[in-house]
Structure formats: C-alpha cells, structure tokens
Design a protein around this motif. Structure first.
Motif, PDB file in Angstrom:
ATOM      1  N   PRO A  53       0.809  -1.225   0.000  1.00  0.00           N
ATOM      2  CA  PRO A  53       0.000   0.000   0.000  1.00  0.00           C
ATOM      3  C   PRO A  53       0.842   1.275   0.000  1.00  0.00           C
ATOM      4  N   ASP A  54       0.266   2.322  -0.574  1.00  0.00           N
ATOM      5  CA  ASP A  54       0.916   3.633  -0.545  1.00  0.00           C
ATOM      6  C   ASP A  54       0.647   4.349   0.779  1.00  0.00           C
ATOM      7  N   TYR A  55      -0.528   4.070   1.358  1.00  0.00           N
ATOM      8  CA  TYR A  55      -0.927   4.693   2.617  1.00  0.00           C
ATOM      9  C   TYR A  55      -1.552   3.657   3.539  1.00  0.00           C
ATOM     10  N   CYS A  56      -1.379   3.856   4.823  1.00  0.00           N
ATOM     11  CA  CYS A  56      -2.072   3.057   5.836  1.00  0.00           C
ATOM     12  C   CYS A  56      -2.713   4.007   6.835  1.00  0.00           C
ATOM     13  N   ILE A  57      -4.024   3.882   7.013  1.00  0.00           N
ATOM     14  CA  ILE A  57      -4.753   4.693   7.992  1.00  0.00           C
ATOM     15  C   ILE A  57      -5.157   3.771   9.138  1.00  0.00           C
ATOM     16  N   ASN A  58      -4.601   4.001  10.309  1.00  0.00           N
ATOM     17  CA  ASN A  58      -4.901   3.139  11.450  1.00  0.00           C
ATOM     18  C   ASN A  58      -6.074   3.684  12.266  1.00  0.00           C
ATOM     19  N   CYS A  59      -7.253   3.127  11.999  1.00  0.00           N
ATOM     20  CA  CYS A  59      -8.451   3.477  12.760  1.00  0.00           C
ATOM     21  C   CYS A  59      -8.741   2.442  13.846  1.00  0.00           C
ATOM     22  N   ALA A  60      -7.938   1.379  13.885  1.00  0.00           N
ATOM     23  CA  ALA A  60      -8.148   0.325  14.873  1.00  0.00           C
ATOM     24  C   ALA A  60      -7.700   0.821  16.248  1.00  0.00           C
ATOM     25  N   ALA A  61      -8.508   0.533  17.254  1.00  0.00           N
ATOM     26  CA  ALA A  61      -8.153   0.958  18.610  1.00  0.00           C
ATOM     27  C   ALA A  61      -9.008   0.228  19.637  1.00  0.00           C
ATOM     28  N   TYR A  62      -8.452   0.084  20.820  1.00  0.00           N
ATOM     29  CA  TYR A  62      -9.223  -0.354  21.975  1.00  0.00           C
ATOM     30  C   TYR A  62      -9.764   0.920  22.609  1.00  0.00           C
ATOM     31  N   THR A  63     -11.080   1.105  22.591  1.00  0.00           N
ATOM     32  CA  THR A  63     -11.671   2.383  23.017  1.00  0.00           C
ATOM     33  C   THR A  63     -12.616   2.267  24.215  1.00  0.00           C
ATOM     34  N   ALA A  64     -12.659   1.088  24.844  1.00  0.00           N
ATOM     35  CA  ALA A  64     -13.524   0.923  26.027  1.00  0.00           C
ATOM     36  C   ALA A  64     -12.818   1.546  27.228  1.00  0.00           C
ATOM     37  N   VAL A  65     -13.035   2.842  27.406  1.00  0.00           N
ATOM     38  CA  VAL A  65     -12.267   3.631  28.371  1.00  0.00           C
ATOM     39  C   VAL A  65     -12.344   3.063  29.787  1.00  0.00           C
ATOM     40  N   ASP A  66     -13.525   2.724  30.245  1.00  0.00           N
ATOM     41  CA  ASP A  66     -13.661   2.203  31.609  1.00  0.00           C
ATOM     42  C   ASP A  66     -13.126   0.780  31.734  1.00  0.00           C
ATOM     43  N   LYS A  67     -13.409  -0.066  30.755  1.00  0.00           N
ATOM     44  CA  LYS A  67     -12.928  -1.446  30.799  1.00  0.00           C
ATOM     45  C   LYS A  67     -11.406  -1.514  30.758  1.00  0.00           C
ATOM     46  N   ALA A  68     -10.781  -0.516  30.131  1.00  0.00           N
ATOM     47  CA  ALA A  68      -9.321  -0.507  30.031  1.00  0.00           C
ATOM     48  C   ALA A  68      -8.651  -0.503  31.399  1.00  0.00           C
ATOM     49  N   GLU A  69      -9.345   0.008  32.406  1.00  0.00           N
ATOM     50  CA  GLU A  69      -8.780   0.042  33.755  1.00  0.00           C
ATOM     51  C   GLU A  69      -8.500  -1.365  34.282  1.00  0.00           C
ATOM     52  N   THR A  70      -9.289  -2.333  33.846  1.00  0.00           N
ATOM     53  CA  THR A  70      -9.088  -3.720  34.271  1.00  0.00           C
ATOM     54  C   THR A  70      -8.579  -4.610  33.138  1.00  0.00           C
ATOM     55  N   GLU A  71      -8.715  -4.143  31.897  1.00  0.00           N
ATOM     56  CA  GLU A  71      -8.234  -4.909  30.737  1.00  0.00           C
ATOM     57  C   GLU A  71      -6.999  -4.230  30.149  1.00  0.00           C
ATOM     58  N   ARG A  72      -6.096  -3.886  31.034  1.00  0.00           N
ATOM     59  CA  ARG A  72      -4.903  -3.120  30.672  1.00  0.00           C
ATOM     60  C   ARG A  72      -4.083  -3.805  29.575  1.00  0.00           C
ATOM     61  N   GLU A  73      -3.884  -5.118  29.718  1.00  0.00           N
ATOM     62  CA  GLU A  73      -3.051  -5.853  28.766  1.00  0.00           C
ATOM     63  C   GLU A  73      -3.624  -5.772  27.352  1.00  0.00           C
ATOM     64  N   PRO A 244     -19.897   8.971  38.864  1.00  0.00           N
ATOM     65  CA  PRO A 244     -18.563   8.355  38.958  1.00  0.00           C
ATOM     66  C   PRO A 244     -18.368   7.240  37.933  1.00  0.00           C
ATOM     67  N   THR A 245     -17.163   7.160  37.384  1.00  0.00           N
ATOM     68  CA  THR A 245     -16.809   6.121  36.405  1.00  0.00           C
ATOM     69  C   THR A 245     -15.466   5.507  36.809  1.00  0.00           C
ATOM     70  N   PRO A 246     -15.205   4.256  36.417  1.00  0.00           N
ATOM     71  CA  PRO A 246     -13.926   3.625  36.770  1.00  0.00           C
ATOM     72  C   PRO A 246     -12.712   4.414  36.276  1.00  0.00           C
ATOM     73  N   ALA A 247     -12.813   4.984  35.078  1.00  0.00           N
ATOM     74  CA  ALA A 247     -11.703   5.760  34.519  1.00  0.00           C
ATOM     75  C   ALA A 247     -11.986   7.252  34.683  1.00  0.00           C
ATOM     76  N   LYS A 248     -10.982   7.988  35.089  1.00  0.00           N
ATOM     77  CA  LYS A 248     -11.124   9.432  35.250  1.00  0.00           C
ATOM     78  C   LYS A 248     -11.304  10.094  33.888  1.00  0.00           C
ATOM     79  N   ARG A 249     -12.292  11.002  33.785  1.00  0.00           N
ATOM     80  CA  ARG A 249     -12.531  11.746  32.546  1.00  0.00           C
ATOM     81  C   ARG A 249     -11.910  13.138  32.645  1.00  0.00           C
ATOM     82  N   PRO A 250     -11.403  13.657  31.507  1.00  0.00           N
ATOM     83  CA  PRO A 250     -10.829  15.012  31.513  1.00  0.00           C
ATOM     84  C   PRO A 250     -11.907  16.085  31.660  1.00  0.00           C
ATOM     85  N   ALA A 251     -11.620  17.100  32.450  1.00  0.00           N
ATOM     86  CA  ALA A 251     -12.560  18.213  32.599  1.00  0.00           C
ATOM     87  C   ALA A 251     -12.505  19.129  31.387  1.00  0.00           C
TER      88      ALA A 251
END
Length: 288
Positions: A53-73, A244-251
């Motif tokens: 490919p000439d270009y690669c656009i990476n839209c893949a991500a782990y985005t479960a913000v709260d679950k990430a607190e326990t699914e760190r790996e 309240p949420t498991p992960a802190k949100r930015p103000a």
C-alpha cells in the motif's frame, strides 16, 4: 494509489468507506480485526507484502475507556503494540502512515485549547495506552502523521449522540455532566479531512489535532440534540462527581486545530452544523 484502512467496523472506518466513491483513483482496502490482527507483526507484514500500500490509515483501537482500567493488557496490545507494528511495517514498505489518537493523552486540567506540543499526562489507562502508541509509532517511523481527536460520534456504532437519541425518546428526564468541556468530532468530517490530506499529495509528518470547531459541555451537547429532534424529555445538568466512572474523565478536552488547518488548508465545520448533518442522516434511517 492503494490505501489500507484498519478498524473497518469502527466509526471512522465506516465513514471512510462511505467516502470511498468520491476518490475513484484510490483502491481502498478495509480490514476488520478479524481480517487483520495488528498486534501480530507477521500478520501485518503478510498483508503489506500482498498489497504494497501507498498509505495506511490506522483506525483500529481499543476504546472501552472504563474497561481498560481492568483490561490493561488488551488495551496496550492494540493501542501500543498494534500501532507500533503498523508504523514499523509502513516504514519498511515505504507506506505513508496515518494514526488516530486522542485528547486523553493530556491531563484534562487545561483552560486553553491544547496545542500539539503541550506536555502529555494521561489520567487513565486508555489515555496512557494511546500515548504509548504515539510514542511507539514515532520511534520506529519518524515520517508518521498522528491525528489526535476527541468526542467522536457518527451514525455508526455506539456513541454519545446515538445514546442521547435513544434516551431522549424513551425517558421523561435524563441527567448529563455539565462540567466537562470539549469539542465534538463528527467522524464523517474527520474521514473527509484524512482523505483530503492523502489526495493533496502533501505529506508533512508530525502530530496534529482535529475536532469540530466550538467549545461545549456534554450537557450542552445533549441539549442541542434534544432541541433539534424536539424531544419533550427534560435534560438536567449534573457535576462529574454525581456520575462516577472507573476511569477518570478530563474536565477540559478542547484541541487547538490551527496546525492542521494551516498545514493542509483544511476548513473545519462548527460542531452544531455537523451535529445537524449527522442527525439528519440518522433520521433518514429511522433513528428518530
């Protein structure tokens, strides 16, 4: 021109698919997590070896913000290792790499829109994993473009706008946080911006910020949706402390977009215009 897009089933991936007919000269290949495991370096090399490919656009991500607190790996496997793999293989194949990151790399305590060079200080695991992804990509591929965005919504997947539509039509009263400020990002606008950068042929590596123009709270965002669809549901303002949420949100999540505007000549729509466009499209499919 060949373009590889990861995260094909996500909001941004879906919006890029919706725009592909506007770029007939581009052969865009979309990959879901089932098609391409970005955390597997050999899998990434195999795909690149097949397509070059000439270009690669990476839209893949782990985005479960709260679950990430326990699914760190898992969060780091996708957001750090996967991103670094794509950046590395892109460098090896001479592929231009675009990676999507987040406002969560900042501490969220600011009062002026964050510029790209502002010190980073993520406050949750999701933000830290995305920061490590940025750092990993730039370490192995200095020619990368990284675009940080915030408050992404679209007609696809799960997001704030679709959640509000459902609640505003089914509840008599809802409560929404009023002390977190940011700028929403309509995924269709971001998709168009990315494809415009590629189509321009101008490549200026580095970190950029993109969101729609304007600054609002989640409460104001919900109110705008409520008014546009003429819901009778009452929207109440509450402080973050009441939700309240498991992960802190930015103000404060506001991003300064001057760099991407001036570098690539982009015009960025205001948040309300884009919200109305998205709601109109959702109405067409019977969402309200």
């Amino acid at each position: 021109m060949k373009i590889v897009v990861t995260g094909a089933n996500g909001q941004l991936g879906k919006e890029i698919q919706a725009f592909q007919n506007s770029y007939p000269k581009a052969q865009i290949h979309f990959f879901t997590k089932e098609d391409l495991n970005i955390a597997d370096l050999e899998n990434v090399k195999l795909i690149f070896n097949q397509l070059h490919p000439d270009y690669c656009i990476n839209c893949a991500a782990y985005t479960a913000v709260d679950k990430a607190e326990t699914e760190r790996e898992t969060a780091f496997l996708i957001n750090e290792t996967g991103t670094k793999n794509l950046a590395l293989v892109s460098s090896q194949f001479g592929t231009k790499f675009i990676h999507i990151s987040t406002d969560y790399v900042f501490d969220g305590n600011g009062s002026d829109p964050y510029k790209e060079e502002h010190p980073v200080d993520p406050q949750n695991i999701y933000g830290l994993s995305k920061l490590r992804g940025e750092e990993g990509a730039l370490a192995v591929n200095t020619e990368s473009i990284i675009i940080r965005t915030a408050w992404v919504y679209s007609e696809y997947g799960n997001n704030f706008v679709k959640t509000m539509l459902r609640l505003l039509q089914s509840k008599e009263e809802i409560s929404v946080v009023a002390d977190q400020l940011g700028s929403p990002t309509y995924a269709a606008d971001l998709a168009k911006a990315i494809l415009s950068i590629i189509d321009s042929g101008k490549w200026v590596p580095g970190i950029y910020h993109y969101s729609n123009d304007g600054i609002i709270s989640w409460f104001e965002f919900a109110n705008a949706i409520q008014q546009y669809i003429q819901s009778k549901c009452r929207v109440n303002a509450i402080p973050t402390s009441a939700f309240p949420t498991p992960a802190k949100r930015p103000a404060y999540s506001v991003l300064n977009k001057e760099k991407i505007k001036t570098t690539f000549g982009l015009t960025i729509p205001d948040w309300e215009t884009s919200l109305h466009h998205c709601l109109d499209r959702l109405k067409e499919v019977g969402a309200w």
